[in-house]
Write an enzyme that holds these catalytic residues in place. Structure first.
Site, PDB file in Angstrom:
ATOM      1  N   TYR A  43      23.304  15.077   6.108  1.00  0.00           N
ATOM      2  CA  TYR A  43      22.596  14.659   7.324  1.00  0.00           C
ATOM      3  C   TYR A  43      22.520  15.887   8.219  1.00  0.00           C
ATOM      4  O   TYR A  43      23.559  16.469   8.538  1.00  0.00           O
ATOM      5  CB  TYR A  43      23.370  13.561   8.060  1.00  0.00           C
ATOM      6  CG  TYR A  43      23.372  12.209   7.385  1.00  0.00           C
ATOM      7  CD1 TYR A  43      24.290  11.900   6.392  1.00  0.00           C
ATOM      8  CD2 TYR A  43      22.457  11.228   7.761  1.00  0.00           C
ATOM      9  CE1 TYR A  43      24.299  10.648   5.779  1.00  0.00           C
ATOM     10  CE2 TYR A  43      22.453   9.973   7.161  1.00  0.00           C
ATOM     11  CZ  TYR A  43      23.377   9.690   6.172  1.00  0.00           C
ATOM     12  OH  TYR A  43      23.377   8.459   5.575  1.00  0.00           O
ATOM     13  N   PRO A  89      17.363   3.739  10.021  1.00  0.00           N
ATOM     14  CA  PRO A  89      18.032   3.972   8.734  1.00  0.00           C
ATOM     15  C   PRO A  89      19.151   5.010   8.763  1.00  0.00           C
ATOM     16  O   PRO A  89      19.868   5.157   7.768  1.00  0.00           O
ATOM     17  CB  PRO A  89      16.887   4.438   7.818  1.00  0.00           C
ATOM     18  CG  PRO A  89      15.820   4.922   8.734  1.00  0.00           C
ATOM     19  CD  PRO A  89      15.948   4.151  10.002  1.00  0.00           C
ATOM     20  N   TYR A 115      30.781   4.080   8.536  1.00  0.00           N
ATOM     21  CA  TYR A 115      29.840   4.400   7.463  1.00  0.00           C
ATOM     22  C   TYR A 115      30.175   3.627   6.178  1.00  0.00           C
ATOM     23  O   TYR A 115      29.273   3.117   5.515  1.00  0.00           O
ATOM     24  CB  TYR A 115      29.850   5.910   7.189  1.00  0.00           C
ATOM     25  CG  TYR A 115      28.687   6.368   6.338  1.00  0.00           C
ATOM     26  CD1 TYR A 115      27.462   6.676   6.914  1.00  0.00           C
ATOM     27  CD2 TYR A 115      28.803   6.476   4.948  1.00  0.00           C
ATOM     28  CE1 TYR A 115      26.375   7.084   6.140  1.00  0.00           C
ATOM     29  CE2 TYR A 115      27.736   6.880   4.166  1.00  0.00           C
ATOM     30  CZ  TYR A 115      26.529   7.181   4.769  1.00  0.00           C
ATOM     31  OH  TYR A 115      25.465   7.577   3.983  1.00  0.00           O
ATOM     32  N   HIS A 163      30.186   7.849  -4.068  1.00  0.00           N
ATOM     33  CA  HIS A 163      30.304   9.041  -3.221  1.00  0.00           C
ATOM     34  C   HIS A 163      31.528   8.926  -2.323  1.00  0.00           C
ATOM     35  O   HIS A 163      31.706   7.924  -1.640  1.00  0.00           O
ATOM     36  CB  HIS A 163      29.054   9.207  -2.341  1.00  0.00           C
ATOM     37  CG  HIS A 163      27.902   9.831  -3.067  1.00  0.00           C
ATOM     38  ND1 HIS A 163      26.894  10.502  -2.424  1.00  0.00           N
ATOM     39  CD2 HIS A 163      27.625   9.902  -4.396  1.00  0.00           C
ATOM     40  CE1 HIS A 163      26.042  10.960  -3.321  1.00  0.00           C
ATOM     41  NE2 HIS A 163      26.441  10.599  -4.526  1.00  0.00           N
ATOM     42  N   LYS A 169      22.585   1.248   7.120  1.00  0.00           N
ATOM     43  CA  LYS A 169      23.215  -0.060   7.323  1.00  0.00           C
ATOM     44  C   LYS A 169      22.324  -1.277   7.027  1.00  0.00           C
ATOM     45  O   LYS A 169      22.829  -2.388   6.857  1.00  0.00           O
ATOM     46  CB  LYS A 169      23.686  -0.181   8.790  1.00  0.00           C
ATOM     47  CG  LYS A 169      24.914   0.640   9.096  1.00  0.00           C
ATOM     48  CD  LYS A 169      26.164  -0.031   8.570  1.00  0.00           C
ATOM     49  CE  LYS A 169      27.336   0.903   8.414  1.00  0.00           C
ATOM     50  NZ  LYS A 169      27.513   1.472   7.073  1.00  0.00           N
TER      51      LYS A 169
HETATM   52  P1  RFL Z   1      13.167  -7.358   3.076  1.00  0.00           P
HETATM   53  O1  RFL Z   1      13.653  -6.371   2.047  1.00  0.00           O
HETATM   54  O2  RFL Z   1      12.138  -6.909   4.040  1.00  0.00           O
HETATM   55  O3  RFL Z   1      12.623  -8.614   2.278  1.00  0.00           O
HETATM   56  C1  RFL Z   1      11.891  -9.644   2.895  1.00  0.00           C
HETATM   57  C2  RFL Z   1      10.999 -10.301   1.863  1.00  0.00           C
HETATM   58  O4  RFL Z   1      10.306 -11.404   2.491  1.00  0.00           O
HETATM   59  C3  RFL Z   1       8.949 -11.382   2.100  1.00  0.00           C
HETATM   60  N1  RFL Z   1       8.148 -12.050   3.126  1.00  0.00           N
HETATM   61  C4  RFL Z   1       7.677 -13.311   3.002  1.00  0.00           C
HETATM   62  N2  RFL Z   1       7.797 -14.213   2.025  1.00  0.00           N
HETATM   63  C5  RFL Z   1       7.191 -15.406   2.212  1.00  0.00           C
HETATM   64  N3  RFL Z   1       6.456 -15.735   3.328  1.00  0.00           N
HETATM   65  C6  RFL Z   1       6.334 -14.856   4.332  1.00  0.00           C
HETATM   66  N4  RFL Z   1       5.643 -15.147   5.421  1.00  0.00           N
HETATM   67  C7  RFL Z   1       6.953 -13.579   4.193  1.00  0.00           C
HETATM   68  N5  RFL Z   1       7.036 -12.488   4.980  1.00  0.00           N
HETATM   69  C8  RFL Z   1       7.750 -11.585   4.329  1.00  0.00           C
HETATM   70  C9  RFL Z   1       8.631  -9.903   1.949  1.00  0.00           C
HETATM   71  O5  RFL Z   1       7.497  -9.708   1.101  1.00  0.00           O
HETATM   72  C10 RFL Z   1       9.926  -9.367   1.332  1.00  0.00           C
HETATM   73  O6  RFL Z   1       9.904  -9.413  -0.069  1.00  0.00           O
HETATM   74  O7  RFL Z   1      14.369  -7.953   3.930  1.00  0.00           O
HETATM   75  P2  RFL Z   1      15.934  -8.198   3.557  1.00  0.00           P
HETATM   76  O8  RFL Z   1      16.057  -8.950   2.275  1.00  0.00           O
HETATM   77  O9  RFL Z   1      16.538  -8.722   4.793  1.00  0.00           O
HETATM   78  O10 RFL Z   1      16.527  -6.750   3.225  1.00  0.00           O
HETATM   79  C11 RFL Z   1      16.653  -5.778   4.233  1.00  0.00           C
HETATM   80  C12 RFL Z   1      16.522  -4.366   3.644  1.00  0.00           C
HETATM   81  O11 RFL Z   1      15.346  -4.313   2.848  1.00  0.00           O
HETATM   82  C13 RFL Z   1      16.463  -3.289   4.742  1.00  0.00           C
HETATM   83  O12 RFL Z   1      17.375  -3.575   5.758  1.00  0.00           O
HETATM   84  C14 RFL Z   1      16.788  -1.882   4.180  1.00  0.00           C
HETATM   85  O13 RFL Z   1      15.798  -1.441   3.311  1.00  0.00           O
HETATM   86  C15 RFL Z   1      16.952  -0.874   5.319  1.00  0.00           C
HETATM   87  N6  RFL Z   1      17.213   0.496   4.848  1.00  0.00           N
HETATM   88  C16 RFL Z   1      18.467   0.885   4.422  1.00  0.00           C
HETATM   89  N7  RFL Z   1      19.474  -0.011   4.371  1.00  0.00           N
HETATM   90  C17 RFL Z   1      20.712   0.346   3.894  1.00  0.00           C
HETATM   91  O14 RFL Z   1      21.614  -0.492   3.880  1.00  0.00           O
HETATM   92  N8  RFL Z   1      20.977   1.612   3.412  1.00  0.00           N
HETATM   93  C18 RFL Z   1      20.024   2.585   3.421  1.00  0.00           C
HETATM   94  O15 RFL Z   1      20.285   3.682   2.934  1.00  0.00           O
HETATM   95  C19 RFL Z   1      18.718   2.244   3.967  1.00  0.00           C
HETATM   96  N9  RFL Z   1      17.731   3.146   3.983  1.00  0.00           N
HETATM   97  C20 RFL Z   1      16.180   1.446   4.849  1.00  0.00           C
HETATM   98  C21 RFL Z   1      16.488   2.777   4.414  1.00  0.00           C
HETATM   99  C22 RFL Z   1      14.885   1.118   5.239  1.00  0.00           C
HETATM  100  C23 RFL Z   1      13.902   2.064   5.242  1.00  0.00           C
HETATM  101  N10 RFL Z   1      12.603   1.664   5.649  1.00  0.00           N
HETATM  102  C24 RFL Z   1      11.427   1.935   4.916  1.00  0.00           C
HETATM  103  C25 RFL Z   1      12.449   0.707   6.720  1.00  0.00           C
HETATM  104  C26 RFL Z   1      15.511   3.745   4.396  1.00  0.00           C
HETATM  105  C27 RFL Z   1      14.220   3.405   4.845  1.00  0.00           C
HETATM  106  C28 RFL Z   1      13.199   4.522   4.844  1.00  0.00           C
HETATM  107  C1  PHB Z   2      18.270   6.909   1.134  1.00  0.00           C
HETATM  108  O1  PHB Z   2      18.751   7.462   0.127  1.00  0.00           O
HETATM  109  O2  PHB Z   2      17.142   6.378   1.109  1.00  0.00           O
HETATM  110  C2  PHB Z   2      19.035   6.898   2.398  1.00  0.00           C
HETATM  111  C3  PHB Z   2      20.336   7.373   2.411  1.00  0.00           C
HETATM  112  C4  PHB Z   2      21.048   7.364   3.592  1.00  0.00           C
HETATM  113  C5  PHB Z   2      20.459   6.907   4.744  1.00  0.00           C
HETATM  114  C6  PHB Z   2      19.162   6.410   4.738  1.00  0.00           C
HETATM  115  C7  PHB Z   2      18.441   6.420   3.547  1.00  0.00           C
HETATM  116  O3  PHB Z   2      21.160   6.922   5.906  1.00  0.00           O
END
Ligand code: RFL
Ligand code: PHB
Length: 390
Positions: free
Chosen positions: A201, A293, A385, A72, A297
């Site tokens: 957004y 989110p 971004y 994108h 980031k």
């Molecule tokens: P994770 O993905 O939470 O993985 C951690 C893993 O550790 C396990 N765990 C354990 N394992 C062993 N013993 C324990 N005691 C444990 N406790 C936990 C868990 O089961 C899991 O498998 O962390 P990690 O690897 O640091 O990754 C971080 C990302 O997942 C997170 O920052 C992103 O998803 C945030 N996020 C977004 N990030 C972006 O860069 N771009 C986006 O567009 C974006 N959109 C989002 C998001 C997060 C969202 N939510 C639901 C919070 C959109 C949403 C809605």
């Molecule tokens: C997504 O596609 O899940 C998404 C995209 C952009 C954001 C957060 C989540 O800022």
């Protein structure tokens, strides 16, 4: 059993670190609390920075992303019934982002790990890091009723916000910084073509909305909701009605709706733990910091931490220097706080904050007007971004 590095958590941070270590000949084991299926069922991030894309390629897990991901060059900011394009490519001198789901990225990294024959223990219970303040740390866990111990040189705490790694650190050794927001995001996945080729957004008096996607046939949409809302409160009809009311008329009219197959609510939070190193335990990703989110980031920051941590560990094992791991926490935190600032700013600018009243609303309108009409302001948004350099 012994391994050079024990990684706790098989989210993006743990998997990416593991793959880079394996490729560099540094042995590692991942201990994951959940099952593989559960890890893969979590729908989260969708936007990857170029630095993240490059790291996946470096790890040898980028082939499907290159084929199926959607590059994108910009996105829209909508408010007051109109939308304005932020030309990421033009404003940053040729940078773009990649839309590719976290689930897919996790899948690709798991496949690469399996192909390399590196061990992951899923459903590892009661994982606990020990003696990381000395030079002989070890990790224990239970699997099928049997307790296991792995001695190691280093422990990487990649176990997310609710993990055990950060909570194993004595309270006096760690400082926590936190802000919670008085709302959440309700997100759905639906197999209809996205309403636009690029993300939208949207700031609206009824609350924030985001139009995103996973592919040319799968849409990911979000609306700002109340913190105590539950998914049952939001049948699809209510969701479509609400998002259409928030979007500019032309977008609402061409939006295709359908039956959602995933629906979840996430609270919004800013959080940082300092430092990110405690002796031989390193925190990386959501274990150390959370961003709302809005700036996309979280996953990218996790990969940024892995960049510094992997480089430090590689330097330790091949260059026999601890300089990289010694600098890890300070380097990572300097980047983390900039992403915290950006995510907080984007959240503040785009969401409805009823408690700030009419004054807050006017300030937001001025901020948005300035943002889309000033090249300097648009450039600052675009630069953050697409991701600040590592
Ligand atoms: P994770 O993905 O939470 O993985 C951690 C893993 O550790 C396990 N765990 C354990 N394992 C062993 N013993 C324990 N005691 C444990 N406790 C936990 C868990 O089961 C899991 O498998 O962390 P990690 O690897 O640091 O990754 C971080 C990302 O997942 C997170 O920052 C992103 O998803 C945030 N996020 C977004 N990030 C972006 O860069 N771009 C986006 O567009 C974006 N959109 C989002 C998001 C997060 C969202 N939510 C639901 C919070 C959109 C949403 C809605
Ligand atoms: C997504 O596609 O899940 C998404 C995209 C952009 C954001 C957060 C989540 O800022």
């Amino acid at each position: 059993m012994r391994s050079q590095v024990v990684i706790i958590g098989s989210g993006p941070a743990g998997l990416l670190l593991g793959q880079l270590l394996t490729n560099a000949g540094i042995d590692n084991v991942i201990l994951e609390r959940s099952s593989k299926e559960h890890v893969l069922s979590r729908v989260r991030a969708g936007v990857l920075e170029e630095g993240t894309v490059a790291m996946l390629e470096e790890a040898g897990a980028g082939r499907r992303m290159r084929r199926e991901g959607l590059p994108h060059d910009g996105f829209d900011v909508a408010f007051d019934g109109k939308h304005h394009r932020i030309d990421l490519f033009g404003l940053t001198g040729g940078k773009r982002v990649m839309v590719y789901g976290q689930t897919e990225l996790t899948h690709d990294l798991m496949d690469a790990r399996e192909a390399a024959g590196t061990e992951t223990v899923y459903e590892a219970a009661d994982v606990a890091p020990h003696d990381f303040d000395g030079d002989q740390p070890y990790v224990t866990y239970r699997k099928e009723g049997v307790t296991h111990r792995i001695d190691c040189d280093f422990i990487a705490g990649c176990d997310g916000y609710h993990g055990i790694s950060r909570r194993s650190v004595p309270e006096r050794a760690i400082s926590l910084f936190e802000r919670t927001y008085p709302f959440g995001w309700l997100g759905i996945l639906v197999d209809v073509p996205p309403v636009s080729d690029e993300l939208i957004y949207c700031n609206h008096r009824r609350g924030f909305a985001l139009c995103s996607m996973r592919s040319t046939t799968r849409s990911r949409y979000y609306v700002q909701c109340l913190l105590d809302d539950r998914t049952e409160d939001w049948p699809d009809e209510r969701f479509w009605d609400e998002i259409r009311r928030r979007l500019p008329e032309d977008v609402a009219q061409r939006m295709k709706t359908g039956k959602s197959f995933e629906k979840s609510i996430a609270p919004l939070r800013s959080f940082v733990a300092e430092p990110m190193r405690f002796g031989r335990l390193f925190l990386a990703g959501d274990a150390a910091h959370i961003v709302p989110p809005t700036g996309a980031k979280g996953l990218n920051l996790a990969c940024g931490d892995v960049r510094y941590l992997f480089d430090g560990l590689q330097e330790y094992y091949t260059g026999k220097s601890a300089a990289g791991i010694d600098a890890y926490s300070a380097k990572a935190l300097s980047r983390v706080w900039k992403a915290e600032r950006f995510s907080w700013w984007m959240t503040t600018t785009l969401h409805l904050f009823p408690e700030t009243g009419a004054f807050g609303r006017r300030i937001q309108e001025a901020e948005l007007d300035y943002l889309v009409h000033s090249r300097a302001a648009s450039m600052a948004l675009a630069e953050n971004y697409v991701g600040l350099p590592f």
